[in-house]
Design an enzyme around this catalytic site. Structure first.
Site, PDB file in Angstrom:
ATOM      1  N   PRO A  70       0.795  -1.236   0.000  1.00 29.15           N
ATOM      2  CA  PRO A  70       0.000   0.000   0.000  1.00 29.15           C
ATOM      3  C   PRO A  70       0.825   1.284   0.000  1.00 29.15           C
ATOM      4  O   PRO A  70       0.257   2.372   0.105  1.00 29.15           O
ATOM      5  CB  PRO A  70      -0.790  -0.109   1.304  1.00 29.15           C
ATOM      6  CG  PRO A  70       0.129  -0.849   2.224  1.00 29.15           C
ATOM      7  CD  PRO A  70       0.861  -1.847   1.346  1.00 29.15           C
ATOM      8  N   GLY A  71       2.161   1.178  -0.057  1.00 26.70           N
ATOM      9  CA  GLY A  71       2.956   2.382  -0.244  1.00 26.70           C
ATOM     10  C   GLY A  71       3.919   2.738   0.871  1.00 26.70           C
ATOM     11  O   GLY A  71       4.432   3.859   0.909  1.00 26.70           O
ATOM     12  N   GLY A  72       4.188   1.816   1.791  1.00 24.67           N
ATOM     13  CA  GLY A  72       5.081   2.132   2.908  1.00 24.67           C
ATOM     14  C   GLY A  72       6.475   2.524   2.468  1.00 24.67           C
ATOM     15  O   GLY A  72       7.041   3.507   2.954  1.00 24.67           O
TER      16      GLY A  72
ATOM     17  N   ASP B 218       2.390  -1.146  -8.904  1.00 28.62           N
ATOM     18  CA  ASP B 218       1.626  -2.225  -8.275  1.00 28.62           C
ATOM     19  C   ASP B 218       0.196  -2.164  -8.789  1.00 28.62           C
ATOM     20  O   ASP B 218      -0.388  -1.077  -8.825  1.00 28.62           O
ATOM     21  CB  ASP B 218       1.638  -2.087  -6.748  1.00 28.62           C
ATOM     22  CG  ASP B 218       1.269  -3.383  -6.037  1.00 28.62           C
ATOM     23  OD1 ASP B 218       0.150  -3.897  -6.298  1.00 28.62           O
ATOM     24  OD2 ASP B 218       2.076  -3.897  -5.259  1.00 28.62           O
TER      25      ASP B 218
ATOM     26  N   LYS C 184      12.188 -13.626  -0.803  1.00 31.97           N
ATOM     27  CA  LYS C 184      11.447 -14.562   0.031  1.00 31.97           C
ATOM     28  C   LYS C 184      12.076 -15.942  -0.118  1.00 31.97           C
ATOM     29  O   LYS C 184      11.867 -16.629  -1.125  1.00 31.97           O
ATOM     30  CB  LYS C 184       9.979 -14.597  -0.388  1.00 31.97           C
ATOM     31  CG  LYS C 184       9.138 -13.440   0.147  1.00 31.97           C
ATOM     32  CD  LYS C 184       9.686 -12.067  -0.172  1.00 31.97           C
ATOM     33  CE  LYS C 184       8.785 -10.950   0.341  1.00 31.97           C
ATOM     34  NZ  LYS C 184       9.402  -9.630   0.127  1.00 31.97           N
TER      35      LYS C 184
END
Length: 349
Positions: free
Chosen positions: A219-221, A237, A305
């Site tokens: 969400p943009g952190g 995104d 990951k």
């Protein structure tokens, strides 16, 4: 193991910390640096490497290789069995340890932490307080970090250990490599802690302006952090961005995939960051594509990951892949990484 004269070489005992889930790959990495060495596990996230190499040599080799699952190092100089390790006894041991190593009035950092079941009647905060009181009483300046020498005090499953290290050899100037961050004002997501921790651990030559691309931005952190540092950000995104970012004219939300974005963009970026949730090898391939759109010498920051199945081998594959276009500046598993590692690369050429 003996030398040519049949004399048993003196061993250095190096305490290291690693995520409990990644203790084995951390041990494997250290054993590759010191094949003659021996690793023992002292707690869930604490081990000891006994080796003929010095702490400085192991620390430098761990950075060069890199050994990504090790978070913190210190040379163990005292190990006190828990049954006799009262606070007064540990403080006296620290005083003796530092007697000929620390000049009168010198500054020293004290870092106390625990690994596993606590076998003593006190915790890390009480241990820190006792050591700080002892050393302050001797005229020393005591702090938690930022000093030329760090005294580590570690409560393990059966003992209390004291170690010394210069900050540059410790890999992290935080107790046990456990970086604690307060929630910043305006935080959009907890993923921000990963980037903030990296910036606190590593002095990166980040651009002071120009264009940056944030892959997997929603969400943009990370976009928020880059904007705070003065960068114009292309946030890539298909998902939504936090409304606070949409009002910023220097945030460009590209509601598409990384591949499609790079097919059409003509912008050359000074920095690329990537926190996408995807297979580690595929993520490395994305960063190879991104390199075509970066300025010479530009940095990238990417989380891979790696999961828990053969993570050591996965790391080796993705780093080798990334080296096709980047020099590896830093690679480690941070306190705020879970089943992932964070890598910083610099574009070659």
């Amino acid at each position: 193991m003996t030398d040519q004269d049949g004399v048993q070489p003196e061993l250095t005992r190096i305490l290291f910390s690693a995520s409990q889930e990644y203790f084995m790959p951390a041990s494997r990495g250290l054993r590759e640096l010191a094949p003659e060495g021996k690793v023992e596990r002292l707690g869930p996230d604490l081990g000891c490497l006994s080796t003929t190499a010095s702490l400085a040599e192991i620390a430098q080799a761990a950075r060069d290789k890199p050994v990504v699952f090790v978070r913190h190092l210190t040379e163990e100089l005292r190990r006190l069995p828990a049954a006799g390790a009262g606070l007064d006894t540990v403080a006296a041991a620290a005083r003796e340890l530092l007697a000929d190593r620390l000049a009168p009035g010198a500054e020293i950092a004290v870092q106390a932490w625990a690994s596993g079941q606590r076998p003593v009647a006190y915790g890390s905060q009480e241990l820190y307080a006792a050591l700080a009181e002892e050393l302050t009483g001797l005229g020393h300046q005591v702090c938690r970090s930022g000093a030329p020498l760090v005294l580590s005090a570690v409560i393990s499953d059966a003992d209390v250990s004291l170690g010394l290290a210069a900050p540059e050899h410790a890999l992290s100037d935080w107790a046990g490599g456990r970086v604690r961050l307060a929630k910043p004002k305006g935080q959009i997501s907890r993923a921000e802690f990963k980037l903030e921790e990296l910036f606190k651990l590593v002095d990166l030559p980040l651009p002071k302006g120009g264009a940056a691309v944030d892959l997997g931005a929603s969400p943009g952190g990370w976009t928020r952090i880059l904007r705070e540092r003065g960068l114009e950000v292309w946030a890539v995104d298909p998902g939504d961005l936090d409304p606070s970012l949409l009002a910023d004219p220097l945030v460009h939300h590209e509601r598409t995939t990384a591949g499609r974005f790079f097919e059409r963009t003509r912008t050359r970026f000074a920095l690329a960051v990537n926190d996408m949730r995807m297979d580690a090898v595929l993520s490395a391939e994305v960063m190879l594509d991104a390199a075509e759109h970066l300025l010479p010498g530009a940095l990238c920051v990417v989380t891979f990951k790696v999961g828990t199945y053969k993570p050591y081998d996965t790391v080796r594959v993705v780093l080798d892949r990334l080296r096709r276009r980047y020099e590896i500046v830093e690679a480690r598993q941070l306190q705020h990484n879970r089943h992932e590692i964070t890598v910083v690369g610099r574009k070659r050429g």
